[in-house]
Design a protein around this motif. Structure first.
Motif, PDB file in Angstrom:
ATOM      1  N   LEU A 200       0.857  -1.079  -0.152  1.00 18.83           N
ATOM      2  CA  LEU A 200      -0.073   0.026  -0.019  1.00 18.83           C
ATOM      3  C   LEU A 200       0.942   1.197  -0.047  1.00 18.83           C
ATOM      4  O   LEU A 200       0.705   2.340  -0.841  1.00 18.83           O
ATOM      5  N   LEU A 201       1.727   1.252   0.867  1.00 19.05           N
ATOM      6  CA  LEU A 201       2.815   2.394   1.005  1.00 19.05           C
ATOM      7  C   LEU A 201       3.675   2.661  -0.455  1.00 19.05           C
ATOM      8  O   LEU A 201       3.632   3.808  -0.876  1.00 19.05           O
ATOM      9  N   HIS A 202       4.019   1.626  -0.940  1.00 21.26           N
ATOM     10  CA  HIS A 202       4.586   1.473  -2.363  1.00 21.26           C
ATOM     11  C   HIS A 202       3.535   2.310  -3.182  1.00 21.26           C
ATOM     12  O   HIS A 202       4.127   3.155  -4.104  1.00 21.26           O
ATOM     13  N   ASN A 203       2.464   1.884  -3.402  1.00 23.87           N
ATOM     14  CA  ASN A 203       1.450   2.183  -4.396  1.00 23.87           C
ATOM     15  C   ASN A 203       1.262   3.844  -4.206  1.00 23.87           C
ATOM     16  O   ASN A 203       1.337   4.460  -5.071  1.00 23.87           O
ATOM     17  N   VAL A 204       1.071   4.330  -2.796  1.00 27.01           N
ATOM     18  CA  VAL A 204       0.889   5.519  -2.426  1.00 27.01           C
ATOM     19  C   VAL A 204       1.692   6.549  -3.129  1.00 27.01           C
ATOM     20  O   VAL A 204       1.652   7.428  -3.615  1.00 27.01           O
ATOM     21  N   PHE A 235       9.094   8.733   3.458  1.00 29.40           N
ATOM     22  CA  PHE A 235       7.780   8.816   3.228  1.00 29.40           C
ATOM     23  C   PHE A 235       6.973   7.638   3.996  1.00 29.40           C
ATOM     24  O   PHE A 235       6.037   7.906   4.412  1.00 29.40           O
ATOM     25  N   ASN A 236       7.498   6.459   3.780  1.00 36.55           N
ATOM     26  CA  ASN A 236       7.020   5.233   4.397  1.00 36.55           C
ATOM     27  C   ASN A 236       6.773   5.240   6.018  1.00 36.55           C
ATOM     28  O   ASN A 236       5.895   5.002   6.849  1.00 36.55           O
ATOM     29  N   ALA A 237       7.880   6.133   6.656  1.00 38.88           N
ATOM     30  CA  ALA A 237       7.863   5.982   8.231  1.00 38.88           C
ATOM     31  C   ALA A 237       6.883   7.012   8.383  1.00 38.88           C
ATOM     32  O   ALA A 237       6.163   6.943   9.593  1.00 38.88           O
ATOM     33  N   ALA A 238       6.763   8.213   7.644  1.00 41.55           N
ATOM     34  CA  ALA A 238       5.739   9.074   7.913  1.00 41.55           C
ATOM     35  C   ALA A 238       4.377   8.461   7.982  1.00 41.55           C
ATOM     36  O   ALA A 238       3.452   8.787   8.705  1.00 41.55           O
ATOM     37  N   LEU A 239       3.946   7.607   6.899  1.00 42.40           N
ATOM     38  CA  LEU A 239       2.732   7.416   6.777  1.00 42.40           C
ATOM     39  C   LEU A 239       2.353   6.024   7.681  1.00 42.40           C
ATOM     40  O   LEU A 239       1.266   5.866   7.894  1.00 42.40           O
ATOM     41  N   ARG A 240       3.365   5.408   8.109  1.00 39.53           N
ATOM     42  CA  ARG A 240       3.188   4.257   9.021  1.00 39.53           C
ATOM     43  C   ARG A 240       2.526   4.864  10.289  1.00 39.53           C
ATOM     44  O   ARG A 240       2.020   4.128  10.888  1.00 39.53           O
ATOM     45  N   SER A 241       3.071   6.145  10.763  1.00 37.83           N
ATOM     46  CA  SER A 241       2.478   6.479  11.856  1.00 37.83           C
ATOM     47  C   SER A 241       1.046   7.109  12.014  1.00 37.83           C
ATOM     48  O   SER A 241       0.403   7.036  12.906  1.00 37.83           O
ATOM     49  N   ILE A 242       0.181   6.924  10.659  1.00 37.25           N
ATOM     50  CA  ILE A 242      -0.975   7.242  10.622  1.00 37.25           C
ATOM     51  C   ILE A 242      -1.974   6.122  10.013  1.00 37.25           C
ATOM     52  O   ILE A 242      -3.025   6.338   9.262  1.00 37.25           O
ATOM     53  N   LYS A 243      -1.291   4.991   9.621  1.00 36.28           N
ATOM     54  CA  LYS A 243      -1.515   3.838   8.900  1.00 36.28           C
ATOM     55  C   LYS A 243      -3.054   3.419   9.218  1.00 36.28           C
ATOM     56  O   LYS A 243      -4.066   2.967   8.483  1.00 36.28           O
ATOM     57  N   GLY A 244      -3.430   3.588  10.639  1.00 39.44           N
ATOM     58  CA  GLY A 244      -4.680   3.132  11.281  1.00 39.44           C
ATOM     59  C   GLY A 244      -5.730   3.813  10.524  1.00 39.44           C
ATOM     60  O   GLY A 244      -6.907   3.627  10.599  1.00 39.44           O
ATOM     61  N   ALA A 245      -5.485   5.157  10.153  1.00 40.68           N
ATOM     62  CA  ALA A 245      -6.728   6.160   9.602  1.00 40.68           C
ATOM     63  C   ALA A 245      -7.133   5.531   8.262  1.00 40.68           C
ATOM     64  O   ALA A 245      -8.108   5.970   7.626  1.00 40.68           O
ATOM     65  N   PHE A 246      -6.234   4.458   7.708  1.00 36.51           N
ATOM     66  CA  PHE A 246      -6.448   4.310   6.318  1.00 36.51           C
ATOM     67  C   PHE A 246      -6.646   2.664   6.301  1.00 36.51           C
ATOM     68  O   PHE A 246      -6.558   1.954   5.194  1.00 36.51           O
ATOM     69  N   ALA A 247      -7.090   1.998   7.392  1.00 36.01           N
ATOM     70  CA  ALA A 247      -7.404   0.513   7.304  1.00 36.01           C
ATOM     71  C   ALA A 247      -7.999   0.193   6.238  1.00 36.01           C
ATOM     72  O   ALA A 247      -9.405   0.691   6.226  1.00 36.01           O
ATOM     73  N   LYS A 285       7.164  14.805   8.396  1.00 33.81           N
ATOM     74  CA  LYS A 285       6.716  13.538   9.502  1.00 33.81           C
ATOM     75  C   LYS A 285       5.884  14.309  10.335  1.00 33.81           C
ATOM     76  O   LYS A 285       4.665  13.809  10.907  1.00 33.81           O
ATOM     77  N   ALA A 286       6.130  15.692  10.846  1.00 35.70           N
ATOM     78  CA  ALA A 286       5.295  16.296  11.917  1.00 35.70           C
ATOM     79  C   ALA A 286       3.835  16.483  11.405  1.00 35.70           C
ATOM     80  O   ALA A 286       2.888  16.266  12.054  1.00 35.70           O
ATOM     81  N   LEU A 287       3.907  16.923  10.069  1.00 34.62           N
ATOM     82  CA  LEU A 287       2.654  17.172   9.681  1.00 34.62           C
ATOM     83  C   LEU A 287       1.994  16.234   9.229  1.00 34.62           C
ATOM     84  O   LEU A 287       0.524  16.135   9.199  1.00 34.62           O
ATOM     85  N   MET A 288       2.385  14.885   8.995  1.00 30.26           N
ATOM     86  CA  MET A 288       1.808  13.908   8.721  1.00 30.26           C
ATOM     87  C   MET A 288       1.141  13.196  10.311  1.00 30.26           C
ATOM     88  O   MET A 288      -0.198  12.719  10.254  1.00 30.26           O
TER      89      MET A 288
END
Length: 357
Positions: A200-204, A235-247, A285-288
C-alpha cells in the motif's frame, strides 16, 4: 592497504607430521585433526591469498574474533550482535537462504597452514583458534547457530601481523559501502516479499510521484536519499504513523485524501514563501502526524468531505499564526515538532521561538 607491507601471503608453514594430531597445549582436549580442501591462490597486485569453499560447521569450529572491548590491547573487532546472528541462522534454516559473500580470515600459527602447489590442496589443523575473523563474524556465528550446513566461500590470508590484520579490517569496513535503505525499499517489490502494508505504501508513493496534481510533484526520490527531497524511507515512516486511519482503504483513496491535505499544507507554508520546506523530513513527518487531528476537524465541520478547501478551512488559520522560526531546527525531532503544532492547532495560541530553543 599498503602494497609493500604484506608480502607474499601464499608462503605457508608446513603442517608437520608430528603436529597433525597435536592436542591443545595443557588443555587435555582431544587431538586436533588435519583438514584439507581444494584452494586457489589469488594474486592482487603484490599480494596473494587463498580462495576456497568450506562447510559452515567447520568455520564455526575453527574461527575466533578479538573484540576491542574484551582485548583493548590487540583486539579490533566490534561486539557481536546476537540478534543479527540469530537472524542469519533462521535465514539459512529456512531452506531459501543463501549467503554468497566470502568470509575473510587470517590464519594463526595454531592453524599450521600449508599449501601443496602440486595438488592445489590447502591443509590446516581443526583448532578452535586456527583463524581470526577479519570480516564475517556474524555470518560465522549464524552458521554455528543454524541447524543446516551450507558451503561457504572463504578467503584466507596467511602470515599477517596484527597491524596488517587491523588495517585489512579497516579497509574492508571503510572502502565498502552498504546498499542504501532507499534502494532496498524501492526494489522490495521485485523481490516479491512485500507485506500488504508495504505494498500500500509503495503504491501511494508511486501515485504521489507520477500524478500531475500531486502535492509532492518533483519532491520525491524513490531509490536514493537526496537533499531537499523526500525519500521512500522517509515517506513510509511518516505514513506508518497514521496507517490506522486508512485501514482497508485502496491506494487511490489514500492518495486522494492525503494529497488534498498536503496541498492545503503547502498553501499554508506558501503564506511564508516556504512551501517547498515540506520536503524537510522532520516537518513532513510532523505534518503527517498532525493529519489525524486535522481530518477529524474536517469531518466534524464538513461531513467528511476531504477536499483541499475543507482542509484549508482548518489549516490556514494555524499557518497564518506561524513564523519561520516555528520550522524545525537542526537536531529537532518530528515528534517534538508535532507536539507543539498539535497544541497550537488545538489552543490557537501563537507559537513562540522560545519553544524551539
Amino acid at each position: 592497504m599498503d602494497r609493500d607491507t604484506i608480502g607474499d601471503l601464499a608462503d605457508s608453514t608446513p603442517l608437520a607430521d608430528d603436529d597433525r594430531d597435536a592436542p591443545d597445549s595443557g588443555s587435555g582436549a582431544p587431538k586436533a585433526k588435519a583438514v584439507s580442501a581444494r584452494a586457489f591462490v589469488v594474486a592482487q597486485g603484490k599480494h596473494r591469498f587463498y580462495s576456497l569453499v568450506l562447510p559452515s560447521e567447520l568455520l564455526a569450529e575453527t574461527c575466533m574474533v578479538e573484540p576491542r572491548v574484551e582485548n583493548p590491547i590487540d583486539g579490533f573487532q566490534r561486539l557481536l550482535d546476537e540478534r543479527r546472528a540469530k537472524s542469519i541462522a533462521r535465514y539459512i534454516d529456512s531452506g531459501f537462504g543463501t549467503v554468497p559473500g566470502a568470509v575473510v580470515l587470517s590464519a594463526q600459527s595454531r592453524a599450521h597452514l600449508h599449501f601443496d602447489k602440486e595438488t592445489g590442496t590447502l591443509s590446516f589443523r581443526q583448532d578452535k583458534k586456527a583463524f581470526l575473523i577479519i570480516d564475517g563474524q556474524h555470518r560465522v556465528y549464524g552458521f554455528r547457530l543454524a541447524k543446516a550446513s551450507v558451503s561457504v566461500p572463504v578467503v584466507i590470508y596467511n602470515r599477517l601481523t596484527r597491524a596488517q590484520e587491523c588495517r585489512l579490517f579497516m579497509d574492508i569496513n571503510t572502502k565498502q559501502r552498504p546498499v542504501p535503505n532507499e534502494l532496498l525499499l524501492d526494489i522490495r517489490r521485485l523481490s516479491e516479499v512485500e507485506t500488504e502494508t508495504e505494498a500500500l505504501l509503495h503504491n501511494v508513493f508511486d501515485l504521489f510521484q507520477t500524478r500531475k496534481d500531486s502535492a509532492l510533484a518533483g519532491l520525491l526520490s524513490p531509490a536514493e536519499r537526496k537533499k531537499g527531497m523526500i525519500s521512500r524511507v522517509t515517506f513510509n515512516a511518516a505514513l506508518r504513523s497514521i496507517k490506522g486511519a486508512f485501514a482497508g482503504a485502496p491506494a487511490e483513496e489514500v492518495y486522494a485524501v492525503l494529497n488534498a491535505y498536503l496541498r492545503a499544507c503547502r498553501h499554508g507554508l506558501g503564506l511564508h514563501a516556504i512551501d517547498e520546506n515540506i520536503s524537510n523530513p522532520a516537518l513532513f513527518k510532523a505534518l503527517m502526524l498532525l493529519f489525524t487531528n486535522v481530518a477529524e476537524r474536517v469531518a466534524d465541520r464538513h461531513g467528511g468531505k476531504y477536499t483541499v478547501a475543507n482542509f484549508e478551512d482548518v489549516l490556514i488559520p494555524f499557518f497564518r499564526r506561524m513564523k519561520k522560526s516555528d520550522l524545525p531546527r537542526a537536531g529537532m525531532t518530528h515528534t517534538a515538532l508535532h507536539e507543539h503544532y498539535s497544541k497550537a492547532l488545538s489552543a490557537g495560541f501563537l507559537l513562540k521561538q522560545w519553544l524551539f530553543a
